[in-house]
Design a protein around this motif. Structure first.
Motif, PDB file in Angstrom:
ATOM      1  N   UNK A  26       0.828  -1.214   0.000  1.00 28.41           N
ATOM      2  CA  UNK A  26       0.000   0.000   0.000  1.00 28.41           C
ATOM      3  C   UNK A  26       0.856   1.255   0.000  1.00 28.41           C
ATOM      4  N   UNK A  27       1.965   1.219   0.702  1.00 28.95           N
ATOM      5  CA  UNK A  27       2.835   2.396   0.777  1.00 28.95           C
ATOM      6  C   UNK A  27       3.482   2.713  -0.575  1.00 28.95           C
ATOM      7  N   UNK A  28       3.698   1.697  -1.401  1.00 29.68           N
ATOM      8  CA  UNK A  28       4.322   1.901  -2.710  1.00 29.68           C
ATOM      9  C   UNK A  28       3.300   2.067  -3.830  1.00 29.68           C
ATOM     10  N   UNK A  29       2.017   1.936  -3.525  1.00 32.08           N
ATOM     11  CA  UNK A  29       0.987   1.987  -4.569  1.00 32.08           C
ATOM     12  C   UNK A  29       1.040   3.327  -5.308  1.00 32.08           C
ATOM     13  N   UNK A  30       1.136   3.272  -6.641  1.00 34.32           N
ATOM     14  CA  UNK A  30       1.334   4.481  -7.449  1.00 34.32           C
ATOM     15  C   UNK A  30       0.072   4.921  -8.184  1.00 34.32           C
ATOM     16  N   UNK A  31      -1.048   4.227  -7.962  1.00 35.93           N
ATOM     17  CA  UNK A  31      -2.287   4.603  -8.641  1.00 35.93           C
ATOM     18  C   UNK A  31      -2.349   4.073 -10.058  1.00 35.93           C
ATOM     19  N   UNK A  32      -3.450   4.401 -10.739  1.00 33.50           N
ATOM     20  CA  UNK A  32      -3.665   3.956 -12.116  1.00 33.50           C
ATOM     21  C   UNK A  32      -3.342   5.093 -13.087  1.00 33.50           C
ATOM     22  N   UNK A  33      -2.721   4.778 -14.200  1.00 32.28           N
ATOM     23  CA  UNK A  33      -2.565   5.788 -15.254  1.00 32.28           C
ATOM     24  C   UNK A  33      -3.937   6.171 -15.822  1.00 32.28           C
ATOM     25  N   UNK A  34      -4.004   7.358 -16.380  1.00 32.19           N
ATOM     26  CA  UNK A  34      -5.246   7.829 -16.968  1.00 32.19           C
ATOM     27  C   UNK A  34      -5.686   6.889 -18.097  1.00 32.19           C
ATOM     28  N   UNK A  35      -6.972   6.591 -18.115  1.00 30.06           N
ATOM     29  CA  UNK A  35      -7.535   5.771 -19.182  1.00 30.06           C
ATOM     30  C   UNK A  35      -7.583   4.285 -18.890  1.00 30.06           C
ATOM     31  N   UNK A  36      -7.029   3.859 -17.752  1.00 29.38           N
ATOM     32  CA  UNK A  36      -7.046   2.437 -17.399  1.00 29.38           C
ATOM     33  C   UNK A  36      -8.153   2.172 -16.390  1.00 29.38           C
ATOM     34  N   UNK A  37      -8.952   1.162 -16.661  1.00 26.12           N
ATOM     35  CA  UNK A  37      -9.989   0.727 -15.730  1.00 26.12           C
ATOM     36  C   UNK A  37      -9.740  -0.730 -15.367  1.00 26.12           C
ATOM     37  N   UNK A  38     -10.324  -1.167 -14.254  1.00 22.07           N
ATOM     38  CA  UNK A  38     -10.125  -2.543 -13.810  1.00 22.07           C
ATOM     39  C   UNK A  38     -11.435  -3.140 -13.332  1.00 22.07           C
ATOM     40  N   UNK A  39     -11.584  -4.410 -13.608  1.00 26.47           N
ATOM     41  CA  UNK A  39     -12.769  -5.158 -13.168  1.00 26.47           C
ATOM     42  C   UNK A  39     -12.292  -6.401 -12.424  1.00 26.47           C
ATOM     43  N   UNK A  40     -12.793  -6.588 -11.208  1.00 26.87           N
ATOM     44  CA  UNK A  40     -12.445  -7.768 -10.428  1.00 26.87           C
ATOM     45  C   UNK A  40     -13.556  -8.801 -10.566  1.00 26.87           C
ATOM     46  N   UNK A  41     -13.178  -9.994 -10.980  1.00 26.70           N
ATOM     47  CA  UNK A  41     -14.148 -11.064 -11.190  1.00 26.70           C
ATOM     48  C   UNK A  41     -13.480 -12.379 -10.814  1.00 26.70           C
ATOM     49  N   UNK A  42     -13.932 -13.490 -11.376  1.00 24.66           N
ATOM     50  CA  UNK A  42     -13.343 -14.781 -11.018  1.00 24.66           C
ATOM     51  C   UNK A  42     -13.496 -15.757 -12.172  1.00 24.66           C
ATOM     52  N   UNK A  43     -12.584 -16.717 -12.216  1.00 26.02           N
ATOM     53  CA  UNK A  43     -12.647 -17.831 -13.154  1.00 26.02           C
ATOM     54  C   UNK A  43     -13.241 -19.013 -12.408  1.00 26.02           C
ATOM     55  N   UNK A  44     -14.316 -19.540 -12.912  1.00 25.69           N
ATOM     56  CA  UNK A  44     -14.936 -20.718 -12.297  1.00 25.69           C
ATOM     57  C   UNK A  44     -14.299 -21.977 -12.869  1.00 25.69           C
ATOM     58  N   UNK A  45     -13.782 -22.825 -12.011  1.00 30.02           N
ATOM     59  CA  UNK A  45     -13.246 -24.120 -12.417  1.00 30.02           C
ATOM     60  C   UNK A  45     -14.012 -25.201 -11.664  1.00 30.02           C
ATOM     61  N   UNK A  46     -13.916 -26.458 -12.094  1.00 26.99           N
ATOM     62  CA  UNK A  46     -14.633 -27.520 -11.390  1.00 26.99           C
ATOM     63  C   UNK A  46     -14.253 -27.638  -9.921  1.00 26.99           C
TER      64      UNK A  46
END
Length: 313
Positions: free
Chosen positions: A44-64
């Motif tokens: 967290x202390x080194x987190x530099x943020x996102x560059x302009x124009x980048x978005x992120x979506x958190x989801x998941x891969x379903x496996x058996x």
């Protein structure tokens, strides 16, 4: 004994000291839950943020057998020539979607490729080969989901997992178009090279490596297991084009050279760059250390080229 005062510049020492202020060298002697708390705070202390124009979506891969959390990074001006499957470092016991969040966002911004970060299961709760299995499942998902080449990219433990996936999938109909391995641990010979010269390097020591190996395997001897030690493979033919970037002041650096040599000897394409005066984990210092900034630019260039199918080395 190696004199790091002559190898490491002032900017890198400042990075090391900042890292140590949040993640002290003796953190390895703490419990794993305590190590994770300390590591997450450092990230967290080194987190530099996102560059302009980048978005992120958190989801998941379903496996058996499991659901694998992932984070997908997209660029406002996408380049659909390839996608990047990013596998994070952390000694197989640390890290997740947040630990390398800004690295993935910047990789997306600078290449234009979609980047998918994989939150594989960690030891000791999940011993080897669980992390490898999750990486394999994520790669197979990527080949089904994206109608474009897949570039493997990972740092440290993640570099190990990328190489293991590359070895395991080279006979598949869909295989990686390239791999970018950043200071990876590939199971090299501990009795020679950087394992001896840099056994007590700042940021990572051979003692640390032994601890992580023991935790990952549960103490079981898995000598010769190429899903754990890619350098143990007896066949380096038909691997994807590979770029390896290591830090000079890192016990793992010789793994990059050894892997490069074996791929080239088998008739493949591989290039190895040892970044002078840098230390393990320097990606976090890319905004405060000139050498790390230059190296990250090299990584971006390599990922971009591998995605296009260009071999420029």
């Amino acid at each position: 004994m190696t004199d790091y005062r002559t190898l490491i510049d002032a900017e890198t020492w400042a990075f090391i000291e900042k890292t140590n202020s949040y993640y002290p060298p003796d953190t390895i002697d703490y419990t794993v839950p305590q190590q994770r708390t300390i590591y997450d705070r450092m990230c967290r202390e080194f987190f530099a943020g996102y560059p302009q124009g980048v978005t992120a979506e958190t989801t998941a891969i379903a496996t058996p057998a499991n659901s694998i959390p992932i984070r997908i990074y997209r660029n406002a001006a996408p380049d659909n020539a390839a996608m990047v499957l990013y596998i994070h470092g952390g000694g197989f016991i640390l890290g997740g979607l947040d630990s390398h969040d800004d690295v993935c966002a910047e990789l997306c911004a600078r290449t234009g490729y979609e980047v998918v970060s994989v939150d594989y299961r960690l030891a000791p709760e999940h011993l080897h080969p669980t992390a490898f299995d999750d990486a394999m499942d994520a790669f197979e998902w990527a080949t089904r989901t994206y109608d474009c080449p897949v570039v493997l990219c990972g740092d440290s433990a993640g570099g190990n997992l990328c190489a293991a996936v590359a070895h395991a999938t080279r006979g598949h109909a869909k295989k990686p178009t390239g791999q970018m391995l950043i200071y990876p641990g590939l199971g090299g010979d501990h009795s020679r090279g950087s394992y001896v010269t840099h056994a007590e390097a700042p940021m990572l020591t051979v003692r640390d490596l032994d601890f992580y190996k023991h935790i990952r395997t549960g103490g079981v001897d898995r000598t010769g297991d190429i899903t754990l030690y890619p350098l143990a493979d007896g066949d380096f033919a038909n691997l994807p084009p590979t770029v390896l970037i290591t830090a000079e002041c890192d016990p793992l650096s010789s793994d990059g050279e050894a892997y490069r040599d074996r791929v080239v000897a088998a008739g493949g394409y591989a290039a190895w760059f040892e970044e002078p005066g840098l230390v393990h984990g320097y990606l976090r210092g890319r905004h405060m250390v000139g050498r790390a900034r230059t190296s990250f630019a090299r990584i971006v260039e390599a990922v971009s080229a591998l995605g296009r199918g260009d071999w420029i080395w």
